[in-house]
Write a protein that holds these residues in place. Structure first.
Motif: not given
Length: 146
Positions: A42, A90, A94
């Motif tokens: 990530d 995203s 995360t």
């Protein structure tokens, strides 16, 4: 020559984003999820997305078409909007990965909860779908200066 180089770099970085998302999706299907690996991936995904933005800016500034072409192209702005949606989508995965990483540091036997894994899978899948639309809009952008 600069325009070709920047366009090529932009496409290669985009492929990197696709590969990283596909790898995240695959890792999220493993039981147990490899927390440290997906967290590192990530970080790479975020760095690659940042590089994508920088290369895109360079294309706008130094590319063959110039700012006027992009500023007046509705497809370009649609592509930018999609990229913002991907960035927003995203954030939660995360945060989930960071939470998992912290928990695993405290307890080496930590296993992510199914609901968190499912949430991350859904959000990563949504990002993948949005990337498909980025490709479609990019193709339109290159052909129709609307």
């Amino acid at each position: 020559m600069t325009g070709w180089f920047l366009a090529s770099l932009h496409h290669v970085v985009f492929v990197g984003l696709i590969v990283m998302l596909a790898t995240q999706m695959a890792l999220l299907k493993l039981d147990p999820v490899p927390v440290q690996r997906i967290a590192r991936l990530d970080i790479g995904y975020g760095a690659t997305a940042g590089l994508m933005v920088l290369v895109g800016i360079a294309r706008v500034i130094w590319g063959e078409k110039g700012w006027a072409y992009y500023a007046g192209n509705h497809m370009f702005w649609g592509k930018m909007g999609l990229f913002v949606l991907i960035a927003l989508a995203s954030i939660r995965p995360t945060l989930i990965y960071l939470k998992w990483r912290k928990a695993q540091r405290k307890d080496g036997a930590f296993v992510p909860e199914t609901k968190d894994v499912q949430a991350a899978r859904t959000l990563v899948g949504n990002q993948m779908v949005l990337l498909v639309f980025v490709v479609i809009v990019a193709a339109g952008m290159a052909r129709w200066p609307l």
